[in-house]
Motif scaffolding. Structure first.
Motif, PDB file in Angstrom:
ATOM      1  N   VAL A 162       0.883  -1.170   0.000  1.00 54.71           N
ATOM      2  CA  VAL A 162       0.000   0.000   0.000  1.00 54.71           C
ATOM      3  C   VAL A 162       0.923   1.223   0.000  1.00 54.71           C
ATOM      4  O   VAL A 162       2.130   1.086   0.205  1.00 54.71           O
ATOM      5  CB  VAL A 162      -0.924   0.021   1.251  1.00 54.71           C
ATOM      6  CG1 VAL A 162      -1.795  -1.229   1.314  1.00 54.71           C
ATOM      7  CG2 VAL A 162      -0.132   0.181   2.549  1.00 54.71           C
ATOM      8  N   ARG A 182      -2.627   9.573  14.230  1.00 60.83           N
ATOM      9  CA  ARG A 182      -2.403   8.215  14.735  1.00 60.83           C
ATOM     10  C   ARG A 182      -2.034   8.271  16.213  1.00 60.83           C
ATOM     11  O   ARG A 182      -1.193   9.067  16.620  1.00 60.83           O
ATOM     12  CB  ARG A 182      -1.272   7.575  13.934  1.00 60.83           C
ATOM     13  CG  ARG A 182      -0.904   6.146  14.296  1.00 60.83           C
ATOM     14  CD  ARG A 182       0.158   5.680  13.312  1.00 60.83           C
ATOM     15  NE  ARG A 182       0.733   4.394  13.567  1.00 60.83           N
ATOM     16  CZ  ARG A 182       0.619   3.350  12.733  1.00 60.83           C
ATOM     17  NH1 ARG A 182      -0.107   3.446  11.642  1.00 60.83           N
ATOM     18  NH2 ARG A 182       1.233   2.223  12.995  1.00 60.83           N
ATOM     19  N   PRO A 215       4.124   4.145   7.987  1.00 53.38           N
ATOM     20  CA  PRO A 215       2.849   3.444   8.105  1.00 53.38           C
ATOM     21  C   PRO A 215       2.068   3.636   6.810  1.00 53.38           C
ATOM     22  O   PRO A 215       2.522   4.363   5.914  1.00 53.38           O
ATOM     23  CB  PRO A 215       2.148   4.194   9.243  1.00 53.38           C
ATOM     24  CG  PRO A 215       2.630   5.599   9.078  1.00 53.38           C
ATOM     25  CD  PRO A 215       4.041   5.518   8.511  1.00 53.38           C
ATOM     26  N   SER A 216       0.927   2.987   6.691  1.00 50.89           N
ATOM     27  CA  SER A 216       0.076   3.217   5.528  1.00 50.89           C
ATOM     28  C   SER A 216      -0.362   4.690   5.519  1.00 50.89           C
ATOM     29  O   SER A 216      -0.570   5.291   6.568  1.00 50.89           O
ATOM     30  CB  SER A 216      -1.125   2.281   5.571  1.00 50.89           C
ATOM     31  OG  SER A 216      -1.759   2.336   6.832  1.00 50.89           O
ATOM     32  N   GLU A 276      -1.505  -4.734   3.054  1.00 50.75           N
ATOM     33  CA  GLU A 276      -0.278  -4.475   3.803  1.00 50.75           C
ATOM     34  C   GLU A 276       0.494  -5.768   4.046  1.00 50.75           C
ATOM     35  O   GLU A 276      -0.079  -6.866   4.060  1.00 50.75           O
ATOM     36  CB  GLU A 276      -0.570  -3.828   5.159  1.00 50.75           C
ATOM     37  CG  GLU A 276      -1.362  -2.553   5.110  1.00 50.75           C
ATOM     38  CD  GLU A 276      -2.835  -2.800   5.268  1.00 50.75           C
ATOM     39  OE1 GLU A 276      -3.290  -3.910   4.927  1.00 50.75           O
ATOM     40  OE2 GLU A 276      -3.533  -1.888   5.723  1.00 50.75           O
ATOM     41  N   SER A 277       1.795  -5.588   4.303  1.00 50.29           N
ATOM     42  CA  SER A 277       2.684  -6.729   4.496  1.00 50.29           C
ATOM     43  C   SER A 277       2.216  -7.661   5.619  1.00 50.29           C
ATOM     44  O   SER A 277       1.559  -7.234   6.568  1.00 50.29           O
ATOM     45  CB  SER A 277       4.092  -6.218   4.829  1.00 50.29           C
ATOM     46  OG  SER A 277       4.076  -5.469   6.028  1.00 50.29           O
ATOM     47  N   ILE A 295       2.916  -9.526   8.923  1.00 54.01           N
ATOM     48  CA  ILE A 295       3.830  -9.254  10.043  1.00 54.01           C
ATOM     49  C   ILE A 295       3.989 -10.522  10.877  1.00 54.01           C
ATOM     50  O   ILE A 295       2.994 -11.129  11.281  1.00 54.01           O
ATOM     51  CB  ILE A 295       3.305  -8.125  10.953  1.00 54.01           C
ATOM     52  CG1 ILE A 295       3.040  -6.857  10.132  1.00 54.01           C
ATOM     53  CG2 ILE A 295       4.294  -7.838  12.091  1.00 54.01           C
ATOM     54  CD1 ILE A 295       2.527  -5.693  10.960  1.00 54.01           C
ATOM     55  N   ALA A 355       0.873  -6.852  18.535  1.00 52.40           N
ATOM     56  CA  ALA A 355       1.058  -5.758  17.606  1.00 52.40           C
ATOM     57  C   ALA A 355       0.046  -4.721  18.069  1.00 52.40           C
ATOM     58  O   ALA A 355      -1.116  -4.789  17.706  1.00 52.40           O
ATOM     59  CB  ALA A 355       0.780  -6.209  16.193  1.00 52.40           C
ATOM     60  N   PRO A 356       0.479  -3.809  18.923  1.00 53.20           N
ATOM     61  CA  PRO A 356      -0.468  -2.945  19.630  1.00 53.20           C
ATOM     62  C   PRO A 356      -1.433  -2.244  18.683  1.00 53.20           C
ATOM     63  O   PRO A 356      -2.598  -2.064  18.993  1.00 53.20           O
ATOM     64  CB  PRO A 356       0.415  -1.924  20.332  1.00 53.20           C
ATOM     65  CG  PRO A 356       1.799  -2.452  20.251  1.00 53.20           C
ATOM     66  CD  PRO A 356       1.861  -3.475  19.171  1.00 53.20           C
ATOM     67  N   GLY A 357      -0.914  -1.883  17.511  1.00 53.93           N
ATOM     68  CA  GLY A 357      -1.768  -1.190  16.560  1.00 53.93           C
ATOM     69  C   GLY A 357      -2.859  -2.075  15.987  1.00 53.93           C
ATOM     70  O   GLY A 357      -3.835  -1.594  15.442  1.00 53.93           O
ATOM     71  N   MET A 358      -2.675  -3.386  16.095  1.00 56.61           N
ATOM     72  CA  MET A 358      -3.663  -4.301  15.516  1.00 56.61           C
ATOM     73  C   MET A 358      -5.037  -4.081  16.116  1.00 56.61           C
ATOM     74  O   MET A 358      -6.040  -4.242  15.464  1.00 56.61           O
ATOM     75  CB  MET A 358      -3.293  -5.759  15.780  1.00 56.61           C
ATOM     76  CG  MET A 358      -2.074  -6.217  15.085  1.00 56.61           C
ATOM     77  SD  MET A 358      -2.120  -5.779  13.380  1.00 56.61           S
ATOM     78  CE  MET A 358      -0.412  -5.793  13.056  1.00 56.61           C
ATOM     79  N   ASN A 381      -6.186  -0.720  14.482  1.00 60.02           N
ATOM     80  CA  ASN A 381      -6.338  -0.644  13.022  1.00 60.02           C
ATOM     81  C   ASN A 381      -7.662  -1.246  12.616  1.00 60.02           C
ATOM     82  O   ASN A 381      -7.926  -2.398  12.874  1.00 60.02           O
ATOM     83  CB  ASN A 381      -5.220  -1.451  12.337  1.00 60.02           C
ATOM     84  CG  ASN A 381      -3.945  -0.643  12.260  1.00 60.02           C
ATOM     85  OD1 ASN A 381      -3.958   0.557  12.500  1.00 60.02           O
ATOM     86  ND2 ASN A 381      -2.862  -1.298  11.933  1.00 60.02           N
TER      87      ASN A 381
END
Ligand code: TXA
Ligand code: MG
Length: 349
Positions: A38, A60, A147-148, A185-186, A188, A236-239, A242
């Motif tokens: 992305v 963010r 990031p994206s 996105e990749s 992880i 993955a805290p952002g998971m 997101n």
């Protein structure tokens, strides 16, 4: 029916744009760059002030760490520690998948500022396989945090137009590298030494490199769907945060029988194959139908088109609900379903 978004002055494709991107990054600014997954919003990973601009432009939260992209393999030991007992498998994964859409979470070195990793002792690293990205990062000769390039929680951008819809006016330059070749996105992963020769491979985010691709390198542990794990100790805290959410409510059907249209409501269908036999096309008089993989039902193709089509559906006016057909939950389909579930959970806000 769609709003035509004009490219702004800041979207550029020429050689000049590549040079400008390098100059802006060197000067501590942020720019949107194409990658094979992305579009990313890039800053010099060693410049905390520049990285802070990413968080600001995306709105963010500071607890959500960024991925560090490397110019070449020489940079790996400068940002991450490769544990001795995992070196062999890490070398094999790098050989198989870099440059490409696989991100490794490893212990970080002191060179990586805390703002990049949100204070975590680990850093997420990858190497992009996009020609323009590679030119820019090679010229910069520094790792890039990216990031994206979407506003926080929104649909990831897979074209320069999509980036300008998300961030126009907030960033000085969008380098247009065309549509992203992978569109998701990749993947992880985090590795953990196991008793036998093969480590555990924890898949923190499903992506273009699939569990099937990874299984010969270790024992796969899929954690992205496990909400108990996420709630207690998000790896993955952002998971958690997101959510790829369209502003229009979105619902995933488990079968065609799942759907009873309500009179007066307008529905749009995100179809997998657009095949009448699947039973979704005739469920109602859809206001719009977009097809992820027309005819063939190929999951990588569906992955490439997924965010783009979701964005198109979200732009339609007067749609009350987006209805998504499920795609097979294997291969790249697992990555699509992971994103669809998050989108469904948080859509419509
Ligand atoms: O394909 C991609 O990975 C794209 C392109 C631009 O490279 N980047 C991307 O970044 O998707 P972003 O920020 O949208 O997603 C990165 C995810 C976040 O959910 C974050 O929680 C996770 O990576 N992450 C970053 N550092 C981590 C770490 N040290 N441990 C666990 N997860 C991490
Ligand atoms: Mg993102």
């Amino acid at each position: 029916m769609y709003t035509e978004i004009a490219y702004t002055e800041s979207v550029r494709t020429t050689k000049g744009a590549i040079n400008d991107a390098v100059l802006l990054l060197r000067g501590g600014d942020i720019v949107a760059l194409p990658t094979e997954t992305v579009y990313g919003l890039a800053a010099d990973a060693f410049d905390s002030t520049a990285v802070a601009k990413i968080f600001e432009a995306k709105e963010r939260p500071a607890f959500d760490p960024l991925i560090v992209h490397l110019p070449n393999l020489k940079w790996l030991p400068k940002v991450a520690v490769v544990p001795d007992d995992l070196r062999e498998v890490i070398d094999a994964l790098i050989k198989a998948f870099w440059p490409g859409p696989l991100t490794l979470v490893l212990p970080k070195t002191d060179a990586v500022p805390d703002i990049v990793t949100a204070g975590l002792p680990t850093v997420a690293v990858r190497m992009s396989d996009h020609e323009i990205f590679k030119k820019i990062i090679t010229a910069l000769d520094q790792p890039i945090a990216a990031p994206s390039a979407n506003r926080f929680g929104r649909i990831s951008p897979t074209s320069a137009t999509a980036v300008s819809e998300e961030l126009d006016g907030r960033i000085p330059l969008i380098v247009d590298g065309g549509a992203c070749a992978r569109g998701l996105e990749s993947t992880i992963i985090r590795l953990e030494k196991a008793r036998g020769p093969k480590p555990f491979i924890h898949i923190l985010r499903a992506g273009p490199i699939t569990a099937e691709d990874l299984k010969k390198f270790g024992k796969i542990v899929t954690e992205a769907h496990n909400e108990a794990v996420e709630a207690n100790a998000p790896e993955a805290p952002g998971m958690l945060a997101n959510h790829y959410a369209p502003t229009t409510p979105l619902r995933i059907l488990s079968s065609p029988d799942d759907f009873r249209p309500e009179p007066g409501r307008r529905y749009a269908l995100l179809s997998y194959r657009g095949d009448k036999k699947d039973g979704y096309l005739k469920l109602t008089d859809w206001a719009e139908t977009l097809v992820l993989s027309p005819g063939s039902g190929k999951l990588p193709e569906a992955g490439i088109r997924f965010f783009h089509l979701l964005r198109q559906l979200d732009k339609l006016e007067d749609i009350d609900e987006i209805i998504a057909e499920p795609v097979p939950d294997r291969g790249v389909g697992a990555a699509i379903m992971e994103r669809l579930r998050k989108a469904a959970a948080k859509s419509g806000v």
